[in-house]
Structures are given as structure tokens and as C-alpha cells.
Motif scaffolding. Structure first.
Motif, mmCIF file in Angstrom:
data_model
loop_
_atom_site.group_PDB
_atom_site.id
_atom_site.type_symbol
_atom_site.label_atom_id
_atom_site.label_comp_id
_atom_site.label_asym_id
_atom_site.label_seq_id
_atom_site.Cartn_x
_atom_site.Cartn_y
_atom_site.Cartn_z
ATOM 1 N N GLU A 22 0.682 -0.907 -0.012
ATOM 2 C CA GLU A 22 0.182 0.097 0.135
ATOM 3 C C GLU A 22 1.059 1.275 -0.180
ATOM 4 O O GLU A 22 0.522 2.542 -0.743
ATOM 5 N N ILE A 25 2.350 1.736 -3.558
ATOM 6 C CA ILE A 25 1.159 2.249 -4.386
ATOM 7 C C ILE A 25 0.768 3.553 -4.229
ATOM 8 O O ILE A 25 0.515 4.447 -5.013
ATOM 9 N N GLY A 26 0.633 3.955 -2.911
ATOM 10 C CA GLY A 26 0.268 5.070 -2.496
ATOM 11 C C GLY A 26 1.166 6.157 -2.695
ATOM 12 O O GLY A 26 0.693 7.370 -2.999
ATOM 13 N N ASN A 27 2.531 6.110 -3.076
ATOM 14 C CA ASN A 27 3.441 7.194 -3.420
ATOM 15 C C ASN A 27 3.499 7.038 -4.953
ATOM 16 O O ASN A 27 4.281 7.745 -5.419
ATOM 17 N N LEU A 28 2.831 6.148 -5.833
ATOM 18 C CA LEU A 28 3.012 6.253 -7.296
ATOM 19 C C LEU A 28 2.297 7.465 -7.568
ATOM 20 O O LEU A 28 1.178 8.140 -6.998
ATOM 21 N N LYS A 32 -1.164 6.272 -12.155
ATOM 22 C CA LYS A 32 -0.496 4.754 -12.268
ATOM 23 C C LYS A 32 -1.133 4.315 -10.960
ATOM 24 O O LYS A 32 -1.272 2.924 -11.094
ATOM 25 N N ALA A 33 -1.048 4.765 -9.891
ATOM 26 C CA ALA A 33 -1.555 4.138 -8.678
ATOM 27 C C ALA A 33 -3.054 3.535 -8.758
ATOM 28 O O ALA A 33 -3.435 2.315 -8.275
ATOM 29 N N ARG A 34 -4.090 4.428 -9.570
ATOM 30 C CA ARG A 34 -5.405 4.080 -9.679
ATOM 31 C C ARG A 34 -5.611 3.075 -10.587
ATOM 32 O O ARG A 34 -6.166 2.172 -10.416
ATOM 33 N N LYS A 37 -4.301 -0.284 -8.789
ATOM 34 C CA LYS A 37 -5.286 -0.772 -7.880
ATOM 35 C C LYS A 37 -6.423 -1.516 -8.181
ATOM 36 O O LYS A 37 -6.834 -2.331 -7.837
ATOM 37 N N GLY A 77 7.892 10.327 -3.970
ATOM 38 C CA GLY A 77 7.287 9.546 -5.100
ATOM 39 C C GLY A 77 8.361 8.944 -6.213
ATOM 40 O O GLY A 77 7.952 7.773 -6.943
ATOM 41 N N GLU A 80 9.508 5.166 -4.605
ATOM 42 C CA GLU A 80 8.706 4.164 -5.036
ATOM 43 C C GLU A 80 8.378 3.668 -6.434
ATOM 44 O O GLU A 80 8.504 2.799 -6.917
ATOM 45 N N GLN A 81 8.631 4.991 -7.315
ATOM 46 C CA GLN A 81 8.356 4.560 -8.737
ATOM 47 C C GLN A 81 9.607 3.804 -9.348
ATOM 48 O O GLN A 81 9.340 3.194 -10.120
#
Length: 517
Positions: A22, A25-28, A32-34, A37, A77, A80-81
Motif C-alpha cells: 500500500e 502504490i500510495g506514493n506512485l 498509475k496508482a489508480r 489498484k 514518489g 517508489e516509482q
């Protein structure tokens, strides 16, 4: 990366509950995160990433330690990317997206899928349940087989490592394992004041910059060295899933290189040590002692080095005859690392199917049972009243890989078909991992029919699941039709449910262990 893998293992790959996933994903970037998910939550059984992929990344990161340097700071970000990009890149390299388009036999497909997922049948549970006691049994074997020379073994270990006793190996692993079970850290750091830390390097359980820079550093070395020491001396635990494997296989390496056991036991090289342990420890000491403990009224055991009889023949009620052959061979780690179904098949063929071992051995033993012309068995019933259970007991946990029993069993069915009119019933071949007996020996002692019921239930289950797969050929149905005996047996008639403490004390009585609690 290690923290992410450990988090996924801890949460059984349920990414919806995984904080590490999480966080990534939350810091993408939002779009892209959407999309990610939505993909993971689409209703299919997707996981964020498999541990086998992360292990590849970790290995390459360790290999690049000597060149490691910070090239630039990453903004929010971007970190995480970059992680996500690396995962995608290794996923693409690790998995063959056209795998299902290729022409496979069912067994090749099964093994390919298993190796792609990194399913090795080894986990920390093995260490928790029987890893400690098995190591104590190994030490007990060394004491009893060497006699007075065990003191010389201890002395050579002390001279070559600087450590007081060879018992420090398992004492260190147990102490650290207990700490890890209490720790909630994703990448646990060992306490500097912990005396166990000083034992890790002489026992060659540490990865550091020097070790990672060695030309031959590979996945096998990483699997057998679960600790990482930074340049500042801080030690992290990178993996404790393989503690059980380490307590057996890495310990043999320690015996060979850090003691004078080679001279005391009289073998030439590492292969000689493995052969020595296969015969003297696994067959005669471990399995011999366990199986002898099953003897009682209406249950008798025959041990043999005779060419006519199996390693062990267990006769129950003078009707059920279990022909037990012990196999102490191990798959090389490269087979799984390189995802080679072809090499796995070669390994299985060589050790279980072709030549003078495996099926041909059992064939010879069953042929003899039909006549017993030398009166070695002296079974009271005629052969037409006997039920024959051919069994290969394997010391290698990976022998219980999905599909291996099914593959070898099909070859055995052809070979054993000539006996159909000679006995009341000849069961299909069953391959059982030795740990089944270590874990469940108290239950087997109480119920002389338990092994029979489990073997019959296992083959009935496989027959039913094969019929299901013929009707609906999904990967899930393929997997269910090729599970191992050990996987099937879990919780059947109480198997693999005995508390660890009870296992320990029962084995202590059977082997007459003279080791303090």
C-alpha cells in the motif's frame, strides 16, 4: 526489497492487507496508482509480486555492492516509482508471458508453473516443528557413531573456528529464530550485544561486501547465508525461511570444511560425506530407529541390505506389506533458480525412474515377495492375500514438489502391472518425505492402520481430482490432481498437528537422547 518480500510472506500475499504494498502504490503518480489498484482488485487471483522475483533482485543488488554508490537523491514518489519499475522489469525477465502457448506435457507444465512461483516446499514452519530436533538427532548420531572420537571432532571444530563447541551452530540459529518470531520488523536487525553474532562469520552464515564480491556468489550461497553485515558492523536477517535446510545441508558443509570429520569417518570428498550421511544417518540411524519404534503385536519390521529385499519391509497383520526404499538425493538449487522443467525431469528420471534405483529396485523386491523362496519374510499368508504398498521415502523436501509423485507413479504403474494377478492388491507408488515420519511417529505408533489409510486415501483423492481435471482443465484442477502425499496428509487423522513439544519428547524417548532440555 527484503522488507517487501517479508511483508508479502507475512500477509500470505494478500496485497489488500499489506502495508508495504500500500505504501508503494500510495506514493506512485495518481493515475498509475489508480490503474494498478484497479488491476489488483479486478477479481482475479493477482498478487503484487512473487518472492522468487524479489530474490532475484536481492541477489543482483548484493552482487553490485562493490560498485554501490548514491548517484542522486530521489524526490517524494520517485523512490517508489523506481522500485515499481525494477519489479516490472524483473517480472518481465523472470516470467515467460507465452508459457501457456507452448506445447507441454502436464508434468512439464506443472513443474514450470511451480518454479515460476518459487514453490519449494521449504518454509520456516519446517524449522519450528522439526528442524531443531532433527539437528539434535544429527549431533546424537555423530556422538554415537564416533564414540570417543567425538572429542577429537569437537577439538578440530574449536581449532578451525575459535568456537568452543559444535553445538553453537544450532544454539545460534534457535536463539536468533526465537528473536525473529517476537520481532515485528520487516527487516530485523540483530542486537550488537548479542553473543550469537560472533558465531555467524566463522560458521560462514554471513553475507558482507567481501562475500558478495566473490565471483562465485550465487543464489545457492544466498540461500545458505541468511544474515547480512553492513560495512559498519550492523547485522540484519535477510531470510529465515531456510533455517531448517541450513540446519541440515549447511551443517554438513560445516562438518566437511570446519572439522576433521572426513578423516574420522573415512570418506574422500563432499560427495563421499553426502553418501555417508545418506546411508549411515538418514537410512540406518534416522529412519531405522523411527521404523523400529512401530514394531508391536501384529506389526513387524525387516531391515535388509540383501539384494532381494528393500531397505525396510513393514508387515502389518501379515496382510499389508509396505516396501520402503530410502532415497537420500537432493535437487540442485539451480533447477528451481533457472526454472528448468527439463532439468527437473532429468533429475527425477536419473534417481527414481531409470537405471538400477528407484522403480527397478522396488520391482525386484516385489518380485521376491511373490515367492519368498529364501524364507526371508516368512509371511504367514499366501501372496494372493497380500496388499503391497510400494513406498519411496525421500530425505529431500523438494521431492514433494507438485507432480513428482504423479510422474514417477505413472512409470511405476507400467512396471508393476505384471503383478496384478500375483497379489490381492498392489497399490500405486507413494513418495513420502522423511519429515512425515519425524513429525507423526507418535500417531503412527498409536494407530498401526494410519499409514495404510493415508496411502489409500491419497490415491483415491488423486483419482478423483484427475477425473475433475479431465472435465475442467483449469490450472487449479491440474494442481489438485498432482499434490504430494505430504500435502494431502495434512490434518488427516491428526497428521502434522502434534504440538512441537510433544514431538520433541517422543523423539527424545525413541532415540534415547542424552541432551539436556
Amino acid at each position: 526489497m527484503i522488507g517487501l518480500r517479508n511483508s508479502l510472506d507475512r500477509n500470505r500475499y494478500q496485497h489488500q492487507k499489506d502495508g508495504a504494498v500500500e505504501n508503494i502504490i500510495g506514493n506512485l503518480p495518481p493515475e498509475k496508482a489508480r490503474r494498478l489498484k484497479a488491476f489488483l482488485g479486478s477479481g482475479h487471483s493477482f498478487t503484487f509480486v512473487q518472492s522468487a522475483v524479489i530474490d532475484k533482485i536481492v541477489l543482483d543488488l548484493f552482487k553490485s555492492l562493490k560498485d554501490n554508490q548514491i548517484t542522486r537523491e530521489l524526490n517524494d514518489g520517485q523512490y517508489e516509482q523506481r522500485i515499481f519499475d525494477v519489479l516490472l522489469s524483473y517480472n518481465e525477465h523472470y516470467y515467460d508471458n507465452r508459457i501457456l502457448d507452448r506445447s507441454f506435457t502436464n508434468h512439464e507444465l506443472m513443474w514450470t508453473l511451480v518454479m515460476m512461483q518459487g514453490v519449494s516446499r521449504v518454509s520456516k514452519v519446517d524449522f519450528v516443528r522439526t528442524g531443531l530436533i532433527k539437528h539434535l538427532l544429527m549431533l546424537d548420531f555423530l556422538q554415537k557413531s564416533l564414540g570417543a572420537d567425538f572429542i577429537a571432532l569437537q577439538k578440530s571444530f574449536r581449532e578451525r573456528t575459535g568456537l568452543e563447541t559444535i553445538y553453537f551452530f544450532i544454539m545460534s540459529l534457535r536463539h536468533i529464530f526465537d528473536f525473529l518470531e517476537r520481532s515485528r520488523a520487516l527487516v530485523p536487525q540483530l542486537q550488537r550485544q548479542d553473543s550469537s553474532l560472533s558465531y555467524l562469520e566463522p560458521m560462514e552464515l554471513l553475507i558482507n561486501k567481501k562475500v558478495a564480491s566473490e565471483e562465485n556468489f550465487n543464489m545457492g550461497m544466498m540461500l545458505s547465508k541468511p544474515f547480512f553485515e553492513t560495512s559498519t558492523g550492523t547485522i540484519y536477517v535477510i531470510d529465515h525461511r531456510n533455517f531448517s535446510l541450513i540446519s541440515e545441508r549447511a551443517f554438513m558443509y560445516l562438518l566437511f570444511y570446519k572439522t576433521n570429520y572426513q578423516k574420522l569417518a573415512g570418506f574422500k570428498d563432499m560427495n563421499g560425506l553426502l553418501a555417508h550421511f545418506g546411508k549411515k544417518y538418514y537410512e540406518e540411524f534416522l529412519m531405522g530407529t523411527l521404523l523400529r519404534s512401530l514394531e508391536k503385536q501384529a506389526v513387524r519390521l525387516l531391515e535388509s541390505d540383501d539384494i532381494f529385499l528393500a531397505d525396510f519391509t513393514l508387515i502389518v497383520n501379515e496382510t499389508d506389506v509396505f516396501v520402503l526404499e530410502i532415497k537420500s538425493v537432493a535437487q540442485h538449487y539451480r533447477i528451481f533458480d533457472e526454472q528448468s522443467a527439463e532439468e527437473l525431469q532429468k533429475h527425477v528420471d536419473k534417481n527414481y525412474v531409470v537405471g538400477k534405483k528407484g522403480i527397478s529396485q522396488l520391482d525386484r523386491y516385489i518380485t521376491y515377495i511373490k515367492q519368498d523362496d529364501k524364507k526371508l519374510l516368512q509371511i504367514r499368508n499366501s501372496s494372493h492375500k497380500l496388499n503391497i504398498y510400494p513406498v519411496i521415502i525421500c530425505t529431500d523436501p523438494k521431492a514433494t514438489t507438485y507432480g513428482i509423485n504423479d510422474y514417477v507413479g505413472q512409470k511405476a504403474d507400467v512396471a508393476f502391472s505384471k503383478f496384478d494377478s500375483d497379489f490381492n492388491k498392489i497399490m500405486p507408488l507413494t513418495m513420502i518425505q522423511a519429515d512425515f515420519f519425524v513429525d507423526n511417529i507418535s500417531l503412527l505408533s498409536k494407530d498401526k492402520m494410519m499409514l495404510k489409510k493415508l496411502i489409500k486415501g491419497y490415491h483415491y483423492y488423486l483419482k478423483r481430482e484427475k477425473q475433475r481435471f479431465k472435465k475442467v482443465g483449469t490450472p487449479q484442477n491440474l494442481i489438485r490432481s498432482m499434490i504430494s502425499f505430504d500435502q494431502y496428509a495434512i490434518e488427516k487423522f491428526g497428521a502434522f498437528t502434534t504440538p512441537q513439544e510433544q514431538i520433541y519428547y517422543h523423539l527424545k524417548d525413541i532415540f534415547h537422547l542424552n541432551i539436556s532440555d
